[in-house]
Design an enzyme around this catalytic site. Structure first.
Site, mmCIF file in Angstrom:
data_model
loop_
_atom_site.group_PDB
_atom_site.id
_atom_site.type_symbol
_atom_site.label_atom_id
_atom_site.label_comp_id
_atom_site.label_asym_id
_atom_site.label_seq_id
_atom_site.Cartn_x
_atom_site.Cartn_y
_atom_site.Cartn_z
ATOM 1 N NE ARG A 278 -4.318 -1.094 -0.105
ATOM 2 C CZ ARG A 278 -4.511 -2.032 -1.023
ATOM 3 N NH1 ARG A 278 -3.564 -2.341 -1.889
ATOM 4 N NH2 ARG A 278 -5.673 -2.661 -1.113
ATOM 5 C CG HIS B 56 -3.488 -0.929 -7.215
ATOM 6 N ND1 HIS B 56 -3.965 -0.224 -6.149
ATOM 7 C CD2 HIS B 56 -3.575 -2.238 -6.844
ATOM 8 C CE1 HIS B 56 -4.331 -1.058 -5.184
ATOM 9 N NE2 HIS B 56 -4.096 -2.286 -5.590
HETATM 10 P P1 NAP Z 1 -2.527 -10.484 5.339
HETATM 11 O O1 NAP Z 1 -2.702 -11.937 5.050
HETATM 12 O O2 NAP Z 1 -3.472 -9.804 6.233
HETATM 13 O O3 NAP Z 1 -1.041 -10.320 5.912
HETATM 14 C C1 NAP Z 1 -0.563 -9.136 6.435
HETATM 15 C C2 NAP Z 1 0.831 -9.377 7.000
HETATM 16 O O4 NAP Z 1 1.336 -8.134 7.480
HETATM 17 C C3 NAP Z 1 0.828 -10.349 8.186
HETATM 18 O O5 NAP Z 1 1.957 -11.181 8.136
HETATM 19 C C4 NAP Z 1 0.910 -9.408 9.385
HETATM 20 O O6 NAP Z 1 1.542 -9.963 10.522
HETATM 21 C C5 NAP Z 1 1.773 -8.317 8.823
HETATM 22 N N1 NAP Z 1 1.613 -7.080 9.597
HETATM 23 C C6 NAP Z 1 0.502 -6.326 9.737
HETATM 24 N N2 NAP Z 1 0.739 -5.282 10.539
HETATM 25 C C7 NAP Z 1 2.036 -5.387 10.916
HETATM 26 C C8 NAP Z 1 2.877 -4.610 11.732
HETATM 27 N N3 NAP Z 1 2.437 -3.505 12.342
HETATM 28 N N4 NAP Z 1 4.151 -5.002 11.906
HETATM 29 C C9 NAP Z 1 4.601 -6.135 11.317
HETATM 30 N N5 NAP Z 1 3.860 -6.916 10.517
HETATM 31 C C10 NAP Z 1 2.584 -6.546 10.328
HETATM 32 O O7 NAP Z 1 -2.503 -9.652 3.997
HETATM 33 P P2 NAP Z 1 -2.171 -10.151 2.507
HETATM 34 O O8 NAP Z 1 -3.325 -10.846 1.924
HETATM 35 O O9 NAP Z 1 -0.858 -10.843 2.518
HETATM 36 O O10 NAP Z 1 -2.043 -8.746 1.769
HETATM 37 C C11 NAP Z 1 -1.086 -7.783 2.179
HETATM 38 C C12 NAP Z 1 -1.427 -6.463 1.555
HETATM 39 O O11 NAP Z 1 -1.156 -6.486 0.159
HETATM 40 C C13 NAP Z 1 -2.932 -6.103 1.609
HETATM 41 O O12 NAP Z 1 -3.257 -5.539 2.855
HETATM 42 C C14 NAP Z 1 -3.065 -5.114 0.502
HETATM 43 O O13 NAP Z 1 -2.860 -3.830 1.034
HETATM 44 C C15 NAP Z 1 -1.912 -5.453 -0.455
HETATM 45 N N6 NAP Z 1 -2.393 -5.920 -1.759
HETATM 46 C C16 NAP Z 1 -1.962 -5.286 -2.878
HETATM 47 C C17 NAP Z 1 -2.380 -5.714 -4.120
HETATM 48 C C18 NAP Z 1 -1.874 -5.071 -5.385
HETATM 49 O O14 NAP Z 1 -2.386 -5.354 -6.467
HETATM 50 N N7 NAP Z 1 -0.878 -4.235 -5.315
HETATM 51 C C19 NAP Z 1 -3.275 -6.789 -4.216
HETATM 52 C C20 NAP Z 1 -3.714 -7.406 -3.059
HETATM 53 C C21 NAP Z 1 -3.262 -6.968 -1.824
HETATM 54 P P3 NAP Z 1 0.858 -11.173 11.323
HETATM 55 O O15 NAP Z 1 0.952 -12.349 10.379
HETATM 56 O O16 NAP Z 1 1.691 -11.342 12.499
HETATM 57 O O17 NAP Z 1 -0.564 -10.756 11.576
#
Ligand code: NAP
Length: 309
Positions: A224, A272
Site C-alpha cells: 500500500r 496497481h
Molecule cells: P494479510 O494476510 O493480512 O497479511 C498481512 C501481513 O502483514 C501479516 O503477516 C501481518 O503480521 C503483517 N503485519 C501487519 N501489521 C504489521 C505490523 N504492524 N508489523 C509487522 N507486521 C505486520 O494480507 P495479505 O493478503 O498478505 O495482503 C497484504 C497487503 O497487500 C494487503 O493488505 C493489501 O494492502 C496489499 N495488496 C496489494 C495488491 C496489489 O495489487 N498491489 C493486491 C492485493 C493486496 P501477522 O501475520 O503477524 O498478523
C-alpha cells in the site's frame, strides 16, 4: 432463497454477471444476486468494493456478512456503521498474480536487466551474484507475503521475512516485531513491502528505516502507498543511498500525471496491477463464504476489526 446484493459497483458487475451466479450454483447455494439496492431487510450478503454502492451499512443489520472483493480493507475497516462480519479477498489467483509481479521485479534488479536492455556499449562482463548470495527481505508474511517469501527462497534467494507475530516458513529466516526490523533491513539488498495499510504501518519506510537499508538497495512496494514516506523515498534516491524503487501502489490513485514518481529515473511505476482480483476465482471465494454462512460454518478470511486487517 438467499439474497446477495452485489454492491461493488455497476462498473464491476459485467465481470461478475456470469461468474458469481455460476459459482453460487456450483457451491450448492440457492441464491439470487441483485445489483440494485434491495429492501434492506431482505439482504443476506453484501458483496463490497471501495467506490461501490454502499457506504452506510446501518440499514443492513440482518445481513450475515459483508464480503470484500479487495484483499486490502483499509477503506472499509474503520466504517463505524459496519457491524456485520467483514471478510476480505484471499484468492489463489490473486496470490499467483502477486508471485509473478514480485519474482519478476526481484529478478529484474537481481540480474540488473535494465543495464543489458539499454544495450550497454562495450564488453563489460559484469556477472551478477548467485541468487543465494543476494538477500531479499519480505515485510509482511500473510497470504501474499508468505507465498512470495517461499517462492523467492525456492529461487534460492537468501530470504528474510518479517511480520507482527512469529512465523515459520521453510528456507525463510523469519523475524517478528518492531525490535527486529532494523536487523532485517540492514541486510536487505531488495526489500518487498507486503503489509496492510493500518495506523501502525503508516510511513513504516520513513527516512530512518530507509537509512537502515544497504547502499543501493532496491525497494519494491506492491502493498500500500501509505507504507512509504514519499518525501523520504525521493530524498534517499536523489542522494544515491537507495538504488531504485518499483512502486505499484500510491497514496493517491491513479497517481497524478505530474507526480515526481512518474518522471524519476530511479522509480518504476506500475498502476496497481500487481495482483488484481480475478472475477472467476474471486466469485468462488465469495460463493464458498456464502455457503459457509448458510451452513452455519465459520466464515473464511474474517477481518480482525481491532487489528485493522
Ligand atoms: P494479510 O494476510 O493480512 O497479511 C498481512 C501481513 O502483514 C501479516 O503477516 C501481518 O503480521 C503483517 N503485519 C501487519 N501489521 C504489521 C505490523 N504492524 N508489523 C509487522 N507486521 C505486520 O494480507 P495479505 O493478503 O498478505 O495482503 C497484504 C497487503 O497487500 C494487503 O493488505 C493489501 O494492502 C496489499 N495488496 C496489494 C495488491 C496489489 O495489487 N498491489 C493486491 C492485493 C493486496 P501477522 O501475520 O503477524 O498478523
Amino acid at each position: 432463497m438467499t439474497l446477495v446484493w452485489f454492491a461493488a459497483g455497476a462498473r464491476r458487475w459485467p465481470d461478475y454477471r456470469e461468474h458469481l451466479p455460476e459459482a453460487l450454483a456450483e457451491a450448492g447455494v440457492a441464491a439470487r444476486v441483485v445489483t440494485k439496492a434491495p429492501e434492506p431487510e431482505a439482504v443476506d450478503y453484501i458483496v463490497f468494493a471501495p467506490g461501490g454502492d454502499v457506504t452506510d451499512f446501518t440499514p443492513y443489520r440482518r445481513a450475515k456478512a459483508v464480503l470484500s472483493l479487495w484483499a486490502g480493507v483499509e477503506r472499509i475497516v474503520g466504517n463505524t456503521s459496519l457491524t456485520q462480519p467483514l471478510c476480505r479477498m484471499v484468492d489463489p489467483a490473486l496470490t499467483e498474480g502477486m508471485l509473478d509481479w514480485v519474482t519478476g521485479h526481484v529478478l529484474r534488479h537481481h540480474l540488473d536487466l535494465d543495464r543489458w536492455i539499454r544495450h550497454e556499449p562495450g564488453w563489460h562482463q559484469i556477472v551478477p551474484p548467485l541468487a543465494r548470495e543476494r538477500t531479499v527481505a519480505v515485510l509482511g508474511l500473510g497470504e501474499l507475503g508468505a507465498a512470495c517469501a517461499t517462492a523467492l527462497a525456492g529461487l534460492r534467494f537468501r530470504t528474510l521475512g518479517w511480520s507482527r507475530s512469529p512465523k515459520a516458513l521453510p528456507d525463510v529466516e523469519t523475524h517478528h516485531g518492531e525490535a527486529s526490523l532494523e536487523a532485517v533491513l540492514r541486510q536487505a539488498e531488495i526489500v518487498v513491502t507486503l503489509l496492510p495499510a493500518t495506523p501502525e504501518t503508516d510511513n513504516l519506510m520513513d527516512a530512518r528505516r530507509l537509512g537502515w537499508l544497504p547502499k543501493h538497495a532496491v525497494l519494491l512496494n506492491p502493498g500500500r502507498g501509505t507504507l512509504i514516506d514519499d518525501e523520504a523515498l525521493l530524498a534517499a534516491l536523489d542522494e544515491g543511498r537507495l538504488g531504485h524503487a518499483t512502486l505499484d501502489v500510491f497514496r493517491v490513485e491513479p497517481l497524478p500525471d505530474g507526480h515526481p514518481f512518474r518522471s524519476h529515473p530511479r522509480i518504476t511505476v506500475t498502476p496497481h496491477i500487481a495482483a488484481e482480483t480475478r472475477p472467476a476465482s474471486a466469485s468462488r471465494v465469495i460463493a464458498e463464504n456464502i455457503r459457509r454462512g448458510e451452513a452455519g460454518e465459520p466464515f473464511l478470511h474474517l477481518v480482525d476489526r481491532r487489528r485493522g486487517y
